[in-house]
Design a protein around this motif. Structure first.
Motif, PDB file in Angstrom:
ATOM      1  N   LEU A  88      31.187  42.813  44.604  1.00 57.05           N
ATOM      2  CA  LEU A  88      30.857  41.468  45.418  1.00 57.05           C
ATOM      3  C   LEU A  88      30.591  40.493  44.216  1.00 57.05           C
ATOM      4  O   LEU A  88      31.205  39.383  44.165  1.00 57.05           O
ATOM      5  CB  LEU A  88      30.004  41.659  46.596  1.00 57.05           C
ATOM      6  N   LEU A  89      29.859  40.656  43.538  1.00 55.76           N
ATOM      7  CA  LEU A  89      29.535  39.766  42.524  1.00 55.76           C
ATOM      8  C   LEU A  89      30.424  39.441  41.338  1.00 55.76           C
ATOM      9  O   LEU A  89      30.612  38.305  40.885  1.00 55.76           O
ATOM     10  CB  LEU A  89      28.285  40.278  41.771  1.00 55.76           C
ATOM     11  N   GLU A  90      31.320  40.309  41.111  1.00 56.24           N
ATOM     12  CA  GLU A  90      32.646  40.184  40.471  1.00 56.24           C
ATOM     13  C   GLU A  90      33.417  38.885  40.960  1.00 56.24           C
ATOM     14  O   GLU A  90      34.083  38.125  40.284  1.00 56.24           O
ATOM     15  CB  GLU A  90      33.374  41.392  40.206  1.00 56.24           C
ATOM     16  N   LYS A  91      33.196  39.022  42.434  1.00 54.68           N
ATOM     17  CA  LYS A  91      34.248  38.141  43.122  1.00 54.68           C
ATOM     18  C   LYS A  91      33.396  36.960  43.437  1.00 54.68           C
ATOM     19  O   LYS A  91      33.748  35.954  44.252  1.00 54.68           O
ATOM     20  CB  LYS A  91      34.834  38.740  44.695  1.00 54.68           C
ATOM     21  N   LYS A  92      32.358  36.693  42.840  1.00 55.88           N
ATOM     22  CA  LYS A  92      31.537  35.380  43.269  1.00 55.88           C
ATOM     23  C   LYS A  92      32.439  34.201  42.953  1.00 55.88           C
ATOM     24  O   LYS A  92      32.269  33.277  44.064  1.00 55.88           O
ATOM     25  CB  LYS A  92      30.306  35.341  42.282  1.00 55.88           C
ATOM     26  N   PRO A  93      33.043  33.864  41.822  1.00 52.16           N
ATOM     27  CA  PRO A  93      33.718  32.432  41.657  1.00 52.16           C
ATOM     28  C   PRO A  93      34.638  32.398  42.646  1.00 52.16           C
ATOM     29  O   PRO A  93      34.722  31.234  43.251  1.00 52.16           O
ATOM     30  CB  PRO A  93      34.653  32.878  40.353  1.00 52.16           C
ATOM     31  N   GLU A  94      35.435  33.459  43.327  1.00 50.05           N
ATOM     32  CA  GLU A  94      36.271  33.328  44.273  1.00 50.05           C
ATOM     33  C   GLU A  94      35.766  32.963  45.569  1.00 50.05           C
ATOM     34  O   GLU A  94      36.187  32.052  46.474  1.00 50.05           O
ATOM     35  CB  GLU A  94      37.139  34.718  44.421  1.00 50.05           C
ATOM     36  N   ILE A  95      34.505  33.497  45.782  1.00 51.75           N
ATOM     37  CA  ILE A  95      33.769  33.511  47.070  1.00 51.75           C
ATOM     38  C   ILE A  95      33.387  32.114  47.033  1.00 51.75           C
ATOM     39  O   ILE A  95      33.415  31.295  48.236  1.00 51.75           O
ATOM     40  CB  ILE A  95      32.459  34.497  47.267  1.00 51.75           C
TER      41      ILE A  95
END
Length: 186
Positions: free
Chosen positions: A176-183
């Motif tokens: 989930l943290l990898e996806k932080k920019p997208e989130i």
């Protein structure tokens, strides 16, 4: 967690079937929320006598087990209660993979979430591994293959998300943290 790509190691064989999570890590050691130190209690009731001394006949107490990162077990490994501590104890001890013909679902999921690769193989491969303790095998997570010293190879199943997390050394939160920019962009 350390990423897993290729594991090359000698094997430790514990051919017993139906090894449950209470045998892997007895309930009296579940008082911690930390993973560190649980490896010393791995298979405690089998590894140690009533006086706390190591049992010389138990496989993990033998000199040839030192440094092995692959555990080969009998059928239905990790059955019983859903204690995550079982995967923690195996990983803290130094195992990177558990190989069996059958691995209990809850244990398999806990292993994947905690950096331990569950490898399910066919009966013939399992039999060869059990008959050749200490054999050096190669487990390649990218190609999902286990290679015996004879050169024989077998594929093993693994769900895509668990495989991705192990290859990248992350858990679900790390994903989930990898996806932080997208989130954040959303």
């Amino acid at each position: 967690m350390e990423p897993i790509d290729v594991i090359r190691s000698r094997t430790v064989v514990l051919a017993t079937s139906n090894i449950d999570t209470d045998q892997i890590i007895p309930a009296r050691f579940l008082t911690t929320t930390s993973r560190e130190g649980l490896g010393r209690h791995l298979f405690a009731d089998w590894r140690y006598g009533p006086d706390g001394a190591p049992r010389p006949d138990f496989v993990l107490n033998r000199p040839e087990a030192a440094g092995c990162t692959i555990l080969v077990a009998g059928r239905n490994f990790g059955c019983g209660s859903s204690r995550e501590h079982a995967a923690w104890a195996l990983a803290d001890y130094g195992f990177r993979a558990v190989v069996s013909t059958e691995i209990a679902d809850i244990f398999r999921n806990n292993a994947l979430k905690n950096g331990l690769l569950p490898v399910v193989v066919d009966e013939a491969t399992s039999r060869w591994l059990i008959e050749h303790p200490g054999a050096e095998v190669t487990i390649d997570l990218r190609s999902t293959t286990l290679t015996l010293p004879t050169g024989a190879q077998t594929r093993f199943p693994i769900e895509a998300f668990g495989r991705y997390c192990l290859l990248n050394g992350i858990d679900e939160l790390g994903f989930l943290l990898e996806k932080k920019p997208e989130i954040e962009a959303y």
